[in-house]
Design a protein around this motif. Sequence first.
Motif, mmCIF file in Angstrom:
data_model
loop_
_atom_site.group_PDB
_atom_site.id
_atom_site.type_symbol
_atom_site.label_atom_id
_atom_site.label_comp_id
_atom_site.label_asym_id
_atom_site.label_seq_id
_atom_site.Cartn_x
_atom_site.Cartn_y
_atom_site.Cartn_z
ATOM 1 N N ILE A 167 -10.792 0.369 5.506
ATOM 2 C CA ILE A 167 -10.480 0.747 4.120
ATOM 3 C C ILE A 167 -8.958 0.859 3.996
ATOM 4 O O ILE A 167 -8.342 1.719 4.629
ATOM 5 C CB ILE A 167 -11.119 2.093 3.733
ATOM 6 C CG1 ILE A 167 -12.619 2.132 4.070
ATOM 7 C CG2 ILE A 167 -10.873 2.411 2.256
ATOM 8 C CD1 ILE A 167 -13.494 1.256 3.245
ATOM 9 N N GLY A 168 -8.369 0.002 3.166
ATOM 10 C CA GLY A 168 -6.911 -0.084 3.057
ATOM 11 C C GLY A 168 -6.425 -1.259 3.884
ATOM 12 O O GLY A 168 -6.624 -1.279 5.098
ATOM 13 N N SER A 169 -5.848 -2.246 3.206
ATOM 14 C CA SER A 169 -5.404 -3.460 3.911
ATOM 15 C C SER A 169 -3.891 -3.598 3.801
ATOM 16 O O SER A 169 -3.368 -4.625 3.376
ATOM 17 C CB SER A 169 -6.101 -4.695 3.329
ATOM 18 O OG SER A 169 -7.498 -4.520 3.407
ATOM 19 N N VAL A 225 -0.971 -1.233 8.333
ATOM 20 C CA VAL A 225 -1.821 -0.784 9.435
ATOM 21 C C VAL A 225 -3.240 -1.348 9.331
ATOM 22 O O VAL A 225 -3.776 -1.888 10.295
ATOM 23 C CB VAL A 225 -1.865 0.760 9.490
ATOM 24 C CG1 VAL A 225 -2.998 1.246 10.376
ATOM 25 C CG2 VAL A 225 -0.548 1.277 10.027
ATOM 26 N N GLY A 226 -3.847 -1.237 8.161
ATOM 27 C CA GLY A 226 -5.229 -1.680 7.989
ATOM 28 C C GLY A 226 -5.390 -3.163 8.252
ATOM 29 O O GLY A 226 -6.344 -3.584 8.937
ATOM 30 N N LYS A 284 -8.274 -1.622 -2.726
ATOM 31 C CA LYS A 284 -8.444 -1.431 -4.173
ATOM 32 C C LYS A 284 -7.571 -2.407 -4.957
ATOM 33 O O LYS A 284 -7.806 -2.654 -6.128
ATOM 34 C CB LYS A 284 -8.015 -0.008 -4.544
ATOM 35 C CG LYS A 284 -9.007 1.046 -4.173
ATOM 36 C CD LYS A 284 -9.226 1.989 -5.348
ATOM 37 C CE LYS A 284 -10.265 3.037 -5.072
ATOM 38 N NZ LYS A 284 -11.621 2.492 -4.923
ATOM 39 N N LYS A 324 -3.950 -8.100 -3.882
ATOM 40 C CA LYS A 324 -3.824 -8.196 -2.428
ATOM 41 C C LYS A 324 -5.034 -8.923 -1.833
ATOM 42 O O LYS A 324 -4.903 -9.817 -1.014
ATOM 43 C CB LYS A 324 -3.744 -6.759 -1.856
ATOM 44 C CG LYS A 324 -2.946 -6.625 -0.593
ATOM 45 C CD LYS A 324 -2.802 -5.155 -0.202
ATOM 46 C CE LYS A 324 -1.367 -4.687 -0.295
ATOM 47 N NZ LYS A 324 -1.135 -3.359 0.276
ATOM 48 N N ALA A 348 -7.576 3.554 6.531
ATOM 49 C CA ALA A 348 -6.182 3.200 6.834
ATOM 50 C C ALA A 348 -5.375 3.127 5.546
ATOM 51 O O ALA A 348 -4.550 2.237 5.360
ATOM 52 C CB ALA A 348 -6.134 1.874 7.597
ATOM 53 N N LYS A 367 -7.558 6.519 10.652
ATOM 54 C CA LYS A 367 -6.440 5.860 11.319
ATOM 55 C C LYS A 367 -5.124 6.214 10.620
ATOM 56 O O LYS A 367 -4.055 6.190 11.230
ATOM 57 C CB LYS A 367 -6.654 4.341 11.356
ATOM 58 C CG LYS A 367 -5.817 3.704 12.452
ATOM 59 C CD LYS A 367 -6.236 2.315 12.782
ATOM 60 C CE LYS A 367 -6.657 2.072 14.211
ATOM 61 N NZ LYS A 367 -6.095 2.936 15.243
ATOM 62 N N SER A 368 -5.213 6.542 9.333
ATOM 63 C CA SER A 368 -4.024 7.002 8.610
ATOM 64 C C SER A 368 -3.449 8.210 9.344
ATOM 65 O O SER A 368 -4.178 8.950 10.012
ATOM 66 C CB SER A 368 -4.389 7.442 7.191
ATOM 67 O OG SER A 368 -4.940 6.368 6.459
ATOM 68 N N SER A 394 8.628 3.731 6.651
ATOM 69 C CA SER A 394 7.481 4.333 5.963
ATOM 70 C C SER A 394 6.890 5.483 6.757
ATOM 71 O O SER A 394 5.976 6.140 6.275
ATOM 72 C CB SER A 394 6.420 3.260 5.726
ATOM 73 O OG SER A 394 5.920 2.811 6.971
HETATM 74 P P1 NAD Z 1 0.209 0.671 2.954
HETATM 75 O O1 NAD Z 1 0.702 1.331 1.748
HETATM 76 O O2 NAD Z 1 0.860 -0.595 3.430
HETATM 77 O O3 NAD Z 1 -1.352 0.343 2.791
HETATM 78 C C1 NAD Z 1 -2.310 1.216 2.282
HETATM 79 C C2 NAD Z 1 -3.328 0.404 1.484
HETATM 80 O O4 NAD Z 1 -4.441 1.229 1.160
HETATM 81 C C3 NAD Z 1 -2.801 -0.131 0.172
HETATM 82 O O5 NAD Z 1 -2.941 -1.547 0.152
HETATM 83 C C4 NAD Z 1 -3.689 0.544 -0.891
HETATM 84 O O6 NAD Z 1 -3.942 -0.308 -1.987
HETATM 85 C C5 NAD Z 1 -4.943 0.814 -0.099
HETATM 86 N N1 NAD Z 1 -5.830 1.869 -0.630
HETATM 87 C C6 NAD Z 1 -5.526 3.109 -1.057
HETATM 88 N N2 NAD Z 1 -6.627 3.795 -1.418
HETATM 89 C C7 NAD Z 1 -7.677 2.970 -1.194
HETATM 90 C C8 NAD Z 1 -9.084 3.108 -1.353
HETATM 91 N N3 NAD Z 1 -9.662 4.241 -1.785
HETATM 92 N N4 NAD Z 1 -9.870 2.047 -1.035
HETATM 93 C C9 NAD Z 1 -9.321 0.908 -0.576
HETATM 94 N N5 NAD Z 1 -7.990 0.722 -0.399
HETATM 95 C C10 NAD Z 1 -7.181 1.745 -0.701
HETATM 96 O O7 NAD Z 1 0.248 1.768 4.120
HETATM 97 P P2 NAD Z 1 0.471 1.555 5.702
HETATM 98 O O8 NAD Z 1 1.910 1.375 6.002
HETATM 99 O O9 NAD Z 1 -0.504 0.558 6.204
HETATM 100 O O10 NAD Z 1 0.071 3.005 6.243
HETATM 101 C C11 NAD Z 1 -1.272 3.457 6.243
HETATM 102 C C12 NAD Z 1 -1.365 4.708 7.101
HETATM 103 O O11 NAD Z 1 -1.054 4.384 8.464
HETATM 104 C C13 NAD Z 1 -0.399 5.825 6.706
HETATM 105 O O12 NAD Z 1 -1.014 7.062 6.909
HETATM 106 C C14 NAD Z 1 0.747 5.645 7.681
HETATM 107 O O13 NAD Z 1 1.428 6.847 7.920
HETATM 108 C C15 NAD Z 1 0.008 5.215 8.921
HETATM 109 N N6 NAD Z 1 0.819 4.425 9.859
HETATM 110 C C16 NAD Z 1 1.663 3.467 9.403
HETATM 111 C C17 NAD Z 1 2.400 2.697 10.301
HETATM 112 C C18 NAD Z 1 3.350 1.631 9.813
HETATM 113 O O14 NAD Z 1 4.144 1.138 10.618
HETATM 114 N N7 NAD Z 1 3.305 1.225 8.555
HETATM 115 C C19 NAD Z 1 2.282 2.938 11.681
HETATM 116 C C20 NAD Z 1 1.398 3.919 12.119
HETATM 117 C C21 NAD Z 1 0.664 4.654 11.198
#
Ligand code: NAD
Length: 433
Positions: free
Chosen positions: A6-8, A11-12, A31, A35, A83, A120-121, A262
């Motif tokens: 969930i979340g692409s 990380v996802g 969502k 994307k 994620a 995973k978030s 981030s």
């Molecule tokens: P991101 O903003 O790139 O991606 C999050 C995605 O989740 C978005 O595309 C959003 O549209 C989607 N989303 C939100 N609510 C949703 C729902 N209810 N259903 C479906 N999709 C939904 O974020 P990211 O950088 O991938 O980070 C995600 C998590 O991982 C955060 O908690 C971050 O702290 C953690 N993290 C990030 C990294 C990194 O390098 N970016 C590394 C380790 C951990």
Amino acid sequence: MRIVMIGSGYVGLVSGVCFADFGHTVVCVDKDAAKIDALKTGRVPIFEPGLEDLLAKNVRDGRLSFTTEMKEAVAAADAVFIAVGTPSRRGDGHADLTYVYGAAREIAEAVDGFTVVVTKSTVPVGTGDEVERIMAEANPAADVAVVSNPEFLREGAAISDFKRPDRIVVGSDDERAVEVMREIYRPLYLNAAPLFFTTRRTAELIKYAANAFLAMKITFINEIADLCEQVGADVQQVARGIGTDNRIGAKFLHAGPGYGGSCFPKDTNALVKTAQDHGSPIRLIETTVAVNETRKRAMGRKIIQASGGSVRGKTIAILGLTFKPNTDDMRDAPSLSIIQTLQDAGASIRAYDPEGMDQAKPLLADVAFCSSPYEAARGAEVVAIVTEWDQFRALDFARLKTEVAEPVLVDLRNVYPPDEVLRHGFRYTGVGR
Ligand code: NAD
């Protein structure tokens, strides 16, 4: 295993693609319809080296698909990973858990049979308990185990980090869930990746402790760099001199413009808040946050100093906008504060970044975005390297000199040996040397 992500986002998507590459069947949900539409046609909406090819391969092999509708996929899943983003909450620095809790509610309504729900978030200690409570409230009949499995990948090297991690942390006290997690990560045993099982709260805290420690290490060497400038020492040699001690370690000892991105800014803030709320403040990290915040504008002032103390009416070229190379991520990039400082002092900015300009444009007003470092340098009184992209490591100084108004280089990443730059007739300012 049948996995739903969930979340692409960064990380996802990387996790989903890699799990599919391990041989699991993965559905990536988001969502954001734009994307998902892009992903369905094979276009990767973020810049991450190697991701597009790996994604295409796994789609072709029938193990990876994309959707905006989680219901059907979740019903069929063995494990559902959350994620979604956990940005800083406006105003107080706490992690905003709206997206996590929203996803938990939706998952609860869709599960069918025993399902492992994996956070995973990056989420504060105790979030797993709340996710469990929300799911029980939304669907009392749901048979779920809520697990913490924080992610440690770095943007720019995400695929190799995911496939060859130093460790995989799994927080759960549910035997059935532990078995599922073992099976999901089994392909990594070949790479000798150690799986580390612990309690959910401990797993949640490990992620914040790791990021806070790394942010503190960067901030430490940055302050040593400032001292080096005052006493005539060289921070890079200090870093080598201490980093070869394996109690300290050589990584994250590169002096620069302050950490961004981030994760570190929001995660240090969130840890500070969690610690204060529990009456156990972590003053080292409070100080780290404060020092790093002032450093970014101080780097703007360093550029002003290199230009003789005033940039009013002058043009400054900024090479590199993203918080680090090999990503297009502009979240909390130091370049944003540096450019603001220079604009506040009356400078005009010309900027170039290999991958970050699309994300940078909505964040930066009155900046001329250019198509190469040389175009950015046109008429500039200072050229400043803010991000150490490979293509800035071998600049053609003869060409650069024909473009600039004044040959002044400020190297905020210590990419160049000062002698080399001076030999080309540029004045040189680095960090901590
Ligand atoms: P991101 O903003 O790139 O991606 C999050 C995605 O989740 C978005 O595309 C959003 O549209 C989607 N989303 C939100 N609510 C949703 C729902 N209810 N259903 C479906 N999709 C939904 O974020 P990211 O950088 O991938 O980070 C995600 C998590 O991982 C955060 O908690 C971050 O702290 C953690 N993290 C990030 C990294 C990194 O390098 N970016 C590394 C380790 C951990």
